[in-house]
Enzyme design. Structure first.
Site, PDB file in Angstrom:
ATOM      1  N   ASP A  45       0.862  -1.173   0.000  1.00 42.10           N
ATOM      2  CA  ASP A  45       0.000   0.000   0.000  1.00 42.10           C
ATOM      3  C   ASP A  45       0.906   1.234   0.000  1.00 42.10           C
ATOM      4  O   ASP A  45       2.130   1.144   0.118  1.00 42.10           O
ATOM      5  CB  ASP A  45      -0.974  -0.009   1.199  1.00 42.10           C
TER       6      ASP A  45
HETATM    7  C1  NOJ Z   1      -4.046   3.949   0.174  1.00 39.51           C
HETATM    8  C2  NOJ Z   1      -5.209   3.021   0.249  1.00 39.51           C
HETATM    9  O1  NOJ Z   1      -5.193   2.296   1.448  1.00 39.51           O
HETATM   10  C3  NOJ Z   1      -5.280   2.034  -0.910  1.00 39.51           C
HETATM   11  O2  NOJ Z   1      -6.465   1.311  -0.823  1.00 39.51           O
HETATM   12  C4  NOJ Z   1      -5.153   2.758  -2.205  1.00 39.51           C
HETATM   13  O3  NOJ Z   1      -5.302   1.864  -3.282  1.00 39.51           O
HETATM   14  C5  NOJ Z   1      -3.828   3.457  -2.236  1.00 39.51           C
HETATM   15  N1  NOJ Z   1      -3.788   4.433  -1.166  1.00 39.51           N
HETATM   16  C6  NOJ Z   1      -3.563   4.140  -3.555  1.00 39.51           C
HETATM   17  O4  NOJ Z   1      -4.295   5.287  -3.668  1.00 39.51           O
END
Ligand code: NOJ
Length: 743
Positions: free
Chosen positions: A269
């Site tokens: 993430d």
């Molecule tokens: C953080 C989020 O937790 C995740 O779900 C997302 O895909 C990413 N950011 C990218 O934006």
């Protein structure tokens, strides 16, 4: 300078594996590490900013750029000017639509309709693909039992089976049969694993998940996505048993790679590799890169820990070159699967008016199927235009084109939003006077000065539609709430308008279950619409006037009050399960009563033991009657198939769809088993006055779970079975699984 021969991937060998191996054999270490580096390229001048790095082969993927010109420019540098011409992945959070927005995932989950969910994902893929996106970060299949958590909006409910079925449908919708089709994009099941268990519903928080829960509750929806062929998996921000998921070898290597054989891409993430230091599990970014790489994270989303440190780690032997080659191979495999080596730009035709309209029709249907009728006293709904002269349309969500879309809508075209106010005006025509009073500027507003106008409009009208809820920004990532009641002065607004004495219909748009108990008695009917998306207005108008009949069922339990959380239907029985008879409420306790636990069970003195609305609950404009539950046998062996049938009658006046749910309970297990588990469901449309037989089949696999010794399988013994319209009711039967029975 690029070597044209090396870039000539037209001559791709027949075997993908040979192609990838050959390519890797030509790569320098820097180029390999570049294939693990995803950057945030959201700036308008990203094409200039990152051209050099792309040219050097230093970037594998970008995120957050949707300007086709910028994407194409970077892609051109990648394929024409970098030494090996390896194309870029273009990632974006395409969660529930692109320009045209479908209901929130939790809304789509309320449809219990995998085909519809698949169609919405297919449409989103097509629209996102048009912008140059080729990789989405969806579906989110985190099981969530805490509506305080903002990301409950993005989940597919609290049940592992339902979330798995719908997550798999989303994967199929995004990726299609062949993800190289430019109208399809790679999916990413997230967040592996346990993110939804963030303590206290606070985002990014730590989790406490016993192995048994991990295996039986949190992992199954991911497995369902894998079985549907999901191309990638994203790690969770959280930790598991003291080790953050992004560096967790047990989760990423042992379970995902070794037990499940996943050979797709694992992406961290956002910044999560660096955050291993913040968690306090590594000292430096270099250590963090080592930990993630060894655990099995292939792509570093934006932290640059891999690009900064992997070279040193390889030189020092802390990370092996074979390991890096494996990571690169998986990423190249995804690029091959997407067809990027043959067609890096993946052009999708321009959107035509008819295609846009088809998209709007689809999300309208999805919105209709996502709205849950929670209450309908004296059949106030549907309204009949011929019996109405006037209608009061009140509340901060009646005409909120952006807020009706919900969270995760970076690319939404708000001009496509049709609000309830607009749709109701169109639908009601000239014969019904509509009085509109916003009453509160926003759902958070505490300014009650316009309440007088609202009450006057209500008093002058035949019925009142009260559009309440949460603005989009009150749920989603990083938007958690400790108090999940209607925000601002909305409860006061309900009470004020109630005093006008007119039929009062609440339409709630929100990103989470709200604690509605304080206003429930004041509302004659309640439609729980989540954030329904672009076509909220037309969908709700159809439901309100009976052109469509509600069919949705809750994919999560609704608590009466925050103190009940976590409350979910598939709870354990405990040694002292609460029953209606055992519950004693605070006012039932005699003054001066002595302390005793005798006969006491698991409940709250001030809330009892039941939720406000159970999982699976949802009303219709008709009545469905279940009868004649029949099991083909009452004892089955491991190889047998149990046939179950039930008769369902639509005893009302309108044709309608019922979502029939089958639950079981494994009475005794090597580990304690839930009091109910959803095993099957189906949507069935039945004409007014008609009956149909609904059939299900169960096999040993449907009874299987992760047992005390960590093996997966069913255990012989007695089972209860229910078929009904929600998790708290249904016709009941029993059967047994016996080792010694063979057909
Ligand atoms: C953080 C989020 O937790 C995740 O779900 C997302 O895909 C990413 N950011 C990218 O934006």
């Amino acid at each position: 300078m690029a070597d044209a021969l090396d870039r000539d991937h037209e001559a791709m060998p027949a075997s993908t594996q040979t192609f990838i191996e050959t390519l890797i054999s030509r790569m320098t270490l820097r180029e390999k590490i570049g294939q693990l580096n995803q950057i945030n390229a959201s700036e308008p001048d990203a094409a200039t900013l990152y051209a050099d790095e792309v040219r050097c082969g230093g970037i594998t993927a970008i995120i957050n750029q949707v300007d086709r010109t910028v994407i194409d420019a970077l892609q051109k540098v990648a394929v024409e000017e970098s030494r090996l011409g390896i194309p870029l992945l273009v990632g974006r959070d395409v969660i529930h639509g692109f320009e045209t927005i479908a209901p929130l995932p939790i809304g789509q989950a309320s449809s219990w309709n995998p085909d519809l969910v698949e169609a919405c994902a297919e449409r989103a893929a097509l629209d996102a693909g048009r912008s140059g996106v080729n990789w989405t970060f969806a579906p989110m299949v985190d099981i969530c039992r805490d509506p305080r958590w903002g990301r409950v909006a993005e989940c597919l409910g609290e049940d592992p089976y339902l979330a798995g079925q719908l997550g798999a449908a989303m994967v199929r919708g995004f990726q299609g049969q062949d993800v190289s089709d430019p109208g399809r994009i790679a999916a990413c099941a997230k967040h592996f694993v346990g993110y939804g268990a963030s303590e206290g519903g606070r985002d990014y928080n730590t989790t406490n998940i016993p192995e048994n829960e991990l295996r039986n509750i949190f992992l199954p929806p991911f497995k369902a996505c894998l079985d549907a062929g999901v191309a990638s998996i994203m790690t969770s921000f959280g930790d598991f048993d003291g080790v953050p998921a992004t560096g967790n070898e047990y989760l990423l290597d042992q379970i995902l790679r070794q037990e499940w054989g996943f050979d797709g891409v694992v992406v961290s993430d956002w910044d999560a590799i660096h955050q291993l230091c913040v968690h306090g599990i590594t000292e430096t970014d270099c250590d963090a890169a080592e930990m993630s790489a060894r655990a099995g994270v292939d792509v570093d989303m934006v932290s640059r820990s891999y690009s900064d440190h992997l070279e040193t780690l390889i030189e020092s032997g802390k990370v092996s070159l074979e390991q890096v080659d494996g990571m690169v191979a998986r990423i190249l495999g995804l690029k091959v699967a997407l067809g990027l080596f043959n067609d890096p730009y993946r052009r999708v035709g321009e959107e035509t008016t008819s295609s846009r309209n088809r998209g709007l029709d689809l999300v309208k249907q999805a919105a209709i199927e996502s709205v849950v009728l929670l209450k309908n006293d004296e059949r106030q709904l549907p309204l009949t235009t011929s019996k109405l002269n006037s209608l009061a349309v009140i509340g901060p969500m009646a005409d909120a084109p952006m807020d009706q879309l919900g969270t995760w809508v970076f690319d939404a075209d708000v001009s496509r939003s049709i609000t309830p106010l607009r749709a109701l005006r169109d639908r009601a025509g000239d014969n019904v006077k509509i009085r509109h009073v916003e009453a509160l500027d926003t759902t958070r507003s505490r300014d009650t000065r316009a309440f007088g106008d609202a009450v006057a409009a209500a008093a002058a009208s035949d019925a009142v539609l009260l559009f309440l809820g949460e603005e989009a920004i009150l749920s989603g990532e990083a938007h958690c709430r400790a108090d999940i009641s209607l925000p601002g002065a909305q409860e006061d607004l309900v009470r004020a308008v109630r005093a006008a004495g007119k039929p009062l219909i609440g339409i709630i748009m929100a990103g989470r279950p709200l604690t509605l108990e304080p206003v429930l008695d004041d509302l004659d009917a309640v439609l729980y619409a989540w954030h329904p998306g672009s076509m909220a207005g037309p969908a709700l108008a159809d439901l309100i006037f009976g052109d469509a009949v509600p069919s949705a069922k809750l994919p999560v339990t609704f608590p009466k009050m925050v103190g009940q959380i976590p409350i979910y239907y598939n709870q354990k029985n405990t040694g002292r399960p609460a029953t209606d008879e055992s519950v004693c409420l605070i006012d039932d306790i005699a003054v001066g009563a002595e302390q005793t636990s005798f006969g006491m069970t698991a409940f709250h003195l001030d809330a009892g033991h039941k939720p406000l609305f159970p999982f699976g609950f949802g009303l219709s404009y008709t009545n469905f009657e279940y009868s004649d539950l029949n099991l083909s046998r009452d004892v089955i062996g491991r190889q047998d198939c149990l046939d179950i049938s039930v008769s369902l009658t639509n005893s009302g006046q309108v044709d309608a769809t019922e979502i029939v749910q089958l639950y079981i309970r494994d009475r005794v297990g090597s580990v304690t088993r839930p009091v109910r588990e959803l095993k099957k469901f189906t949507r069935i449309k039945i004409a007014a006055g008609q009956s149909r037989t609904v059939k299900f089949q169960l096999t040993e696999n449907d009874l299987a779970f992760t047992r005390r010794d960590r093996s997966f399988g069913a255990e012989p013994g007695r089972f209860d079975l229910w078929v009904g319209g929600d998790s708290a009711s249904g016709l009941e039967a029993q059967f047994a699984l016996r080792e010694d029975v063979t057909t």
